[in-house]
Design a protein around this motif. Structure first.
Motif, short mmCIF file in Angstrom:
data_model
loop_
_atom_site.label_atom_id
_atom_site.label_comp_id
_atom_site.label_asym_id
_atom_site.label_seq_id
_atom_site.Cartn_x
_atom_site.Cartn_y
_atom_site.Cartn_z
N TRP A 120 0.53 13.97 0.37
CA TRP A 120 -0.51 13.09 0.91
C TRP A 120 -1.85 13.71 0.59
N PRO A 121 -2.64 13.09 -0.27
CA PRO A 121 -3.90 13.71 -0.70
C PRO A 121 -5.06 13.49 0.25
N GLY A 122 -4.81 12.89 1.40
CA GLY A 122 -5.88 12.67 2.37
C GLY A 122 -6.15 11.19 2.56
N PRO A 123 -7.04 10.88 3.51
CA PRO A 123 -7.33 9.47 3.80
C PRO A 123 -8.05 8.78 2.64
N PRO B 297 17.26 17.78 -0.68
CA PRO B 297 15.88 18.07 -1.10
C PRO B 297 15.16 16.79 -1.52
N SER B 298 13.90 16.67 -1.12
CA SER B 298 13.18 15.43 -1.39
C SER B 298 11.69 15.66 -1.55
N VAL B 299 11.08 14.73 -2.27
CA VAL B 299 9.63 14.61 -2.33
C VAL B 299 9.30 13.19 -1.89
N VAL B 300 8.48 13.06 -0.86
CA VAL B 300 8.13 11.75 -0.32
C VAL B 300 6.63 11.56 -0.44
N LEU B 301 6.23 10.45 -1.05
CA LEU B 301 4.82 10.15 -1.30
C LEU B 301 4.27 9.33 -0.16
N PHE B 302 3.26 9.87 0.54
CA PHE B 302 2.71 9.22 1.71
C PHE B 302 1.35 8.59 1.44
N GLY B 303 1.14 7.43 1.99
CA GLY B 303 -0.11 6.71 1.94
C GLY B 303 0.12 5.29 2.40
N PRO B 304 -0.75 4.77 3.22
CA PRO B 304 -1.96 5.41 3.75
C PRO B 304 -1.71 6.32 4.95
N LEU B 305 -0.57 6.17 5.66
CA LEU B 305 -0.31 7.01 6.82
C LEU B 305 0.02 8.43 6.40
N PRO B 306 -0.47 9.43 7.12
CA PRO B 306 -0.17 10.82 6.79
C PRO B 306 1.22 11.24 7.24
N ASP C 25 7.07 6.41 1.20
CA ASP C 25 7.29 6.51 2.65
C ASP C 25 8.18 5.35 3.09
N THR C 26 9.49 5.52 2.88
CA THR C 26 10.47 4.49 3.17
C THR C 26 11.67 5.09 3.90
N GLY C 27 12.61 4.21 4.24
CA GLY C 27 13.82 4.66 4.92
C GLY C 27 14.63 5.66 4.12
N GLU D 87 0.81 -1.22 0.00
CA GLU D 87 0.00 0.00 0.00
C GLU D 87 0.85 1.27 0.00
N ARG D 88 2.15 1.14 0.19
CA ARG D 88 3.03 2.31 0.15
C ARG D 88 3.82 2.39 -1.16
N ARG D 89 3.43 1.60 -2.16
CA ARG D 89 4.14 1.60 -3.44
C ARG D 89 3.36 2.38 -4.49
N TRP D 90 3.98 3.40 -5.01
CA TRP D 90 3.44 4.18 -6.13
C TRP D 90 3.72 3.40 -7.41
N PRO D 91 2.85 3.45 -8.42
CA PRO D 91 3.07 2.65 -9.64
C PRO D 91 4.41 2.96 -10.32
#
Length: 309
Positions: free
Chosen positions: A272-275, A246-255, A233-235, A161-165
């Motif tokens: 994070w676009p929300g729940p 500088p970074s961009v981190v994609l979060f989901g499902p945890l905010p 959302d990884t180490g 669930e934390r993997r972006w395509p």
């Protein structure tokens, strides 16, 4: 001796660094031993706060072979298993969150809606030990042959669930490469297939795929010398924060309010676009366009920060 339990992964260790440093300052003459997975040894060394690593991979009951510590500190969880594991070491005192199931009430109350860094700083602070939540910096590994100034794209994550395509990571990698970034794709040996697919779809050469070719110290050095990082959302996201890359981190499902970079560091942008839910995966609401816009913001903030120094 001070025994600290943190038997988890890269991000977990990185978020525990301020509490470890607080303990190190509070007990300068004591040996500080960290019970954590043995494979984390290269990163543990980079904290500069730990004298000895005691390999512990999980919370399975064990017979401790070390002398009873003066103090045992549970920065692993709220118990009861982690409390019982440390209690088996026969410490003079246990510092942990209160846990009725473990018969331990001499500690602060666990709060679910709390950032992971703040949680452990609050725990040691409850005992009068000062810890700075912003003290996240790690040492840079020396003598590592890694690219300098590369942009790191890290498409993998342990939890599905934390993997972006991969295709969207490839869109971002292709656009960054077209903008002059030297893009490399990282991951574990098990993620080499995903990394290779991202590189192929992005039009990158096989030499851009570093997944499975770097150990933990190499990865830390690569991030420490990077130009930019984009990941889930990884180490790796926590390493970017630790090295102020500088970074961009994609979060989901945890905010990100629970695990994200400090909100005052504008060169680290969490998305994070929300729940969401089972039929509405959060990460799928993030587009490549969103990530590229966030990348522009993160890089601009980093440039502004450097000019101000």
């Amino acid at each position: 001796m001070i025994l600290v339990l943190r038997a988890l992964g890269v991000g977990d260790l990185a978020t525990g660094v301020p509490a470890l440093r607080g303990l190190r300052r509070a007990f300068p003459g004591e040996e500080l031993a960290l019970a954590a997975p043995g494979w984390l040894a290269p990163l543990v060394e980079l904290t500069g706060a730990v004298d000895r690593l005691v390999p512990v991979d999980d919370l399975t009951p064990r017979v401790w072979t070390l002398a009873p510590p003066r103090l045992a500190v549970n920065v692993h969880g709220r118990g009861p298993q982690s409390h019982r594991l440390l209690a088996a070491a026969r410490p003079g005192r246990l510092l942990a969150f209160g846990c009725a199931a473990a018969g331990f009430r001499d500690g602060p109350e666990w709060t679910f809606e709390e950032h992971e860094v703040a949680r452990w700083c609050r725990l040691v602070g409850w005992s009068g030990i000062s810890a700075d939540p912003g003290d996240l910096r790690l040492r840079v590994p020396a003598g590592r042959d890694v690219p300098v100034g590369a942009t790191v794209v890290h498409p993998g994550a342990k939890a599905p669930e934390r993997r972006w395509p991969p295709g969207r990571f490839a869109e971002v990698a292709r656009a960054l490469a077209a903008d002059g970034h030297r893009v490399v794709v990282t991951g574990s040996a098990g993620e080499r297939g995903i990394a290779a697919a991202v590189a192929r779809l992005a039009g990158l050469g096989a030499d851009a795929v570093l997944a499975g070719r770097t150990d933990l110290a190499d990865l830390a050095a690569l991030v420490a010398h990077a130009r930019f990082v984009v990941c889930g959302d990884t180490g790796v996201g926590h390493l970017a924060t630790a090295y102020e890359i500088p970074s961009v981190v994609l979060f989901g499902p945890l905010p990100p309010r629970l695990w994200g970079p400090p909100p005052d560091r504008r060169s680290h942008v969490p998305l994070w676009p929300g729940p969401g839910g089972a039929s509405d995966p959060v990460l799928l609401r993030i587009s490549a366009v969103d990530v590229l816009a966030a990348a522009d913001s993160a890089l601009a903030a980093a440039t502004e920060r450097e000019r101000a120094r």
